[in-house]
Design an enzyme around this catalytic site. Structure first.
Site, PDB file in Angstrom:
ATOM      1  N   ASP A 195       0.812  13.220  -5.537  1.00  0.00           N
ATOM      2  CA  ASP A 195       0.402  11.952  -5.312  1.00  0.00           C
ATOM      3  C   ASP A 195      -0.802  11.838  -3.737  1.00  0.00           C
ATOM      4  O   ASP A 195       0.374  11.866  -2.317  1.00  0.00           O
ATOM      5  CB  ASP A 195       2.044  10.463  -5.178  1.00  0.00           C
ATOM      6  CG  ASP A 195       1.381   9.608  -4.428  1.00  0.00           C
ATOM      7  OD1 ASP A 195       0.369   8.678  -5.194  1.00  0.00           O
ATOM      8  OD2 ASP A 195       2.551   8.998  -4.043  1.00  0.00           O
ATOM      9  N   HIS A 196      -1.542  11.314  -3.429  1.00  0.00           N
ATOM     10  CA  HIS A 196      -2.440  11.542  -2.471  1.00  0.00           C
ATOM     11  C   HIS A 196      -2.656  12.312  -2.147  1.00  0.00           C
ATOM     12  O   HIS A 196      -2.802  12.485  -0.297  1.00  0.00           O
ATOM     13  CB  HIS A 196      -1.795  10.767  -1.371  1.00  0.00           C
ATOM     14  CG  HIS A 196      -1.430   8.752  -1.849  1.00  0.00           C
ATOM     15  ND1 HIS A 196      -2.889   8.091  -1.576  1.00  0.00           N
ATOM     16  CD2 HIS A 196      -0.615   7.993  -2.519  1.00  0.00           C
ATOM     17  CE1 HIS A 196      -2.594   7.053  -2.004  1.00  0.00           C
ATOM     18  NE2 HIS A 196      -1.712   7.077  -2.425  1.00  0.00           N
ATOM     19  N   ASP A 213      -6.893  12.288  -3.071  1.00  0.00           N
ATOM     20  CA  ASP A 213      -7.407  10.483  -1.899  1.00  0.00           C
ATOM     21  C   ASP A 213      -8.937  10.784  -1.130  1.00  0.00           C
ATOM     22  O   ASP A 213      -8.210  11.073   0.505  1.00  0.00           O
ATOM     23  CB  ASP A 213      -6.178   9.799  -1.526  1.00  0.00           C
ATOM     24  CG  ASP A 213      -6.491   8.438  -0.618  1.00  0.00           C
ATOM     25  OD1 ASP A 213      -7.363   8.240  -0.796  1.00  0.00           O
ATOM     26  OD2 ASP A 213      -5.129   8.172  -0.839  1.00  0.00           O
ATOM     27  N   GLU A 262      -9.194   7.180  -5.582  1.00  0.00           N
ATOM     28  CA  GLU A 262      -8.934   5.908  -5.118  1.00  0.00           C
ATOM     29  C   GLU A 262     -10.510   5.377  -4.138  1.00  0.00           C
ATOM     30  O   GLU A 262     -11.026   5.970  -4.038  1.00  0.00           O
ATOM     31  CB  GLU A 262      -7.904   6.263  -3.722  1.00  0.00           C
ATOM     32  CG  GLU A 262      -7.887   4.930  -3.647  1.00  0.00           C
ATOM     33  CD  GLU A 262      -6.972   4.497  -2.468  1.00  0.00           C
ATOM     34  OE1 GLU A 262      -6.166   4.268  -1.288  1.00  0.00           O
ATOM     35  OE2 GLU A 262      -5.389   5.078  -2.751  1.00  0.00           O
ATOM     36  N   HIS A 321       1.382   0.534   1.188  1.00  0.00           N
ATOM     37  CA  HIS A 321       2.946   1.751   0.805  1.00  0.00           C
ATOM     38  C   HIS A 321       3.661   0.658   2.096  1.00  0.00           C
ATOM     39  O   HIS A 321       4.258   0.251   2.922  1.00  0.00           O
ATOM     40  CB  HIS A 321       1.925   2.916   1.385  1.00  0.00           C
ATOM     41  CG  HIS A 321       0.864   3.088   0.697  1.00  0.00           C
ATOM     42  ND1 HIS A 321      -0.260   3.903   1.161  1.00  0.00           N
ATOM     43  CD2 HIS A 321       0.959   3.343  -0.297  1.00  0.00           C
ATOM     44  CE1 HIS A 321      -0.201   4.141   0.089  1.00  0.00           C
ATOM     45  NE2 HIS A 321      -0.287   3.726  -1.078  1.00  0.00           N
ATOM     46  N   GLY A 322       4.716   0.959   1.775  1.00  0.00           N
ATOM     47  CA  GLY A 322       5.986   0.913   1.627  1.00  0.00           C
ATOM     48  C   GLY A 322       7.079  -0.956   1.922  1.00  0.00           C
ATOM     49  O   GLY A 322       6.165  -1.005   1.229  1.00  0.00           O
ATOM     50  N   HIS A 363      -0.814   1.091  -6.427  1.00  0.00           N
ATOM     51  CA  HIS A 363      -0.129   1.816  -5.554  1.00  0.00           C
ATOM     52  C   HIS A 363       0.293   0.983  -4.766  1.00  0.00           C
ATOM     53  O   HIS A 363       0.308  -0.131  -3.989  1.00  0.00           O
ATOM     54  CB  HIS A 363      -1.230   3.031  -4.203  1.00  0.00           C
ATOM     55  CG  HIS A 363      -1.928   4.198  -5.242  1.00  0.00           C
ATOM     56  ND1 HIS A 363      -1.411   5.151  -4.836  1.00  0.00           N
ATOM     57  CD2 HIS A 363      -2.343   4.305  -6.244  1.00  0.00           C
ATOM     58  CE1 HIS A 363      -1.441   6.123  -5.415  1.00  0.00           C
ATOM     59  NE2 HIS A 363      -2.791   5.827  -6.428  1.00  0.00           N
ATOM     60  N   GLY A 364       1.041   1.398  -3.664  1.00  0.00           N
ATOM     61  CA  GLY A 364       2.016   0.095  -2.622  1.00  0.00           C
ATOM     62  C   GLY A 364       2.682  -0.616  -3.954  1.00  0.00           C
ATOM     63  O   GLY A 364       2.916  -2.179  -3.594  1.00  0.00           O
ATOM     64  N   ASN A 386       2.465   2.446  -9.005  1.00  0.00           N
ATOM     65  CA  ASN A 386       3.608   4.155  -7.534  1.00  0.00           C
ATOM     66  C   ASN A 386       4.223   2.825  -7.022  1.00  0.00           C
ATOM     67  O   ASN A 386       4.379   2.090  -6.690  1.00  0.00           O
ATOM     68  CB  ASN A 386       2.794   3.841  -6.341  1.00  0.00           C
ATOM     69  CG  ASN A 386       1.660   5.274  -7.352  1.00  0.00           C
ATOM     70  OD1 ASN A 386       1.142   5.335  -8.470  1.00  0.00           O
ATOM     71  ND2 ASN A 386       0.882   6.187  -6.808  1.00  0.00           N
TER      72      ASN A 386
END
Length: 288
Positions: free
Chosen positions: A80-81, A102, A132, A178-179, A208-209, A230
């Protein structure tokens, strides 16, 4: 059953569901995700960020490979990333079946160049490649980083990028971060933009996120054409919230096999909710 991302998402794309990519930050989290996947007959992606790999070590990937090979549902082991070519090479050597490069923060032509380089190495080895375009936001609470200013994915640029790089799947920027979102921040997805991207490109799309976004919007994004979502913060929040409660109630406990089972159970409730929301439950039969 260990497969690559192309095999995984081709079926998801054709059958209108999304596969969750859960970030596996420990053996306890891996255990819970694996149990839920097998009990719910749900395909799953075991995602590992370079910082997680650095902490866990290469030997942890052998555990993930064994988990996937002994599972009755299809699993992908995904980087991932990955931000550097060297991180991608390490993942391939460890046995990952999918990698993400990424380079979305770089100028467009540089993003193309490094992605082409990754594809040229990974594809002949049967390792799928995700890239991405645009930027994912950040709540400031995730090791995965992100940008304070979201740059949305341009559909025509996405088409050009895919044609020039030969990637297997594309992570799009449509307003996620994210988060875990703070109470004063309201996430909102640009679903009209997603529809345009879906109509413009012909490979599976990734969101994502995916933690903390409204369930209705996430479900709608799957209907439109998102094939992989994700999830990291949501499951870890549930796991460690319960862990703090267990330790507060039992301050003398020191044995992992006493502390972690209720934490895994709490996390699995979130894992299985996401599987159901994404339409993933029961889809393992499509791969047999």
């Amino acid at each position: 059953m260990l497969i690559n991302m192309k095999e995984m998402l081709d079926q998801a794309d054709k059958n209108g569901f999304a596969v969750p990519a859960f970030n596996i930050g420990s053996e306890a989290i891996l255990k819970g995700v694996g149990e839920s996947a097998n009990e719910k007959d749900a395909p799953v992606i075991l995602a590992i960020h370079p910082t997680e790999l650095e902490f866990l070590g290469d030997s942890f990937i052998k555990t993930c490979i064994e988990e996937a090979q002994n599972s009755r549902v299809p699993m992908v082991i995904h980087l991932d990333h990955g931000g550097k070519f060297e991180e991608v090479l390490r993942a391939i050597r460890c046995g990952f079946t999918s990698v993400m490069i990424d380079a979305s923060h770089l100028p467009y032509e540089e993003n193309i160049a490094i992605t082409q380089k990754v594809v040229s190495v990974a594809t002949p080895l049967g390792v799928s490649v995700e890239a991405e375009l645009g930027t994912i936001g950040t709540t400031g609470q995730s090791y995965e980083g992100g940008s304070d200013d979201i740059i949305y994915t341009n559909p025509e640029q996405a088409k050009d990028f895919i044609e020039k790089t030969g990637i297997d799947t594309l992570a799009v920027a449509i307003g996620t971060a994210h988060g875990i979102y703070p109470k004063d921040k309201k996430p909102e997805l640009k679903l009209d933009l997603l529809k345009t991207i879906r109509d413009t490109v012909n490979i599976p799309l990734v969101l994502h996120g995916g933690s903390s976004n409204p369930d209705k919007e996430i479900a709608e994004s799957v209907k439109i054409g998102i094939s992989k979502i994700n999830i990291s913060s949501d499951i870890k929040f549930a796991f460690y919230k319960k862990c703090r409660e267990v330790l507060a109630e039992n301050p003398g406990w020191i044995e992992p096999n006493a502390i972690y089972p209720p934490c895994i159970k709490a996390m699995r409730e979130v894992v299985e909710f996401k599987m159901n929301l994404f339409g993933d439950i029961g889809k393992a039969s499509l791969y047999r």
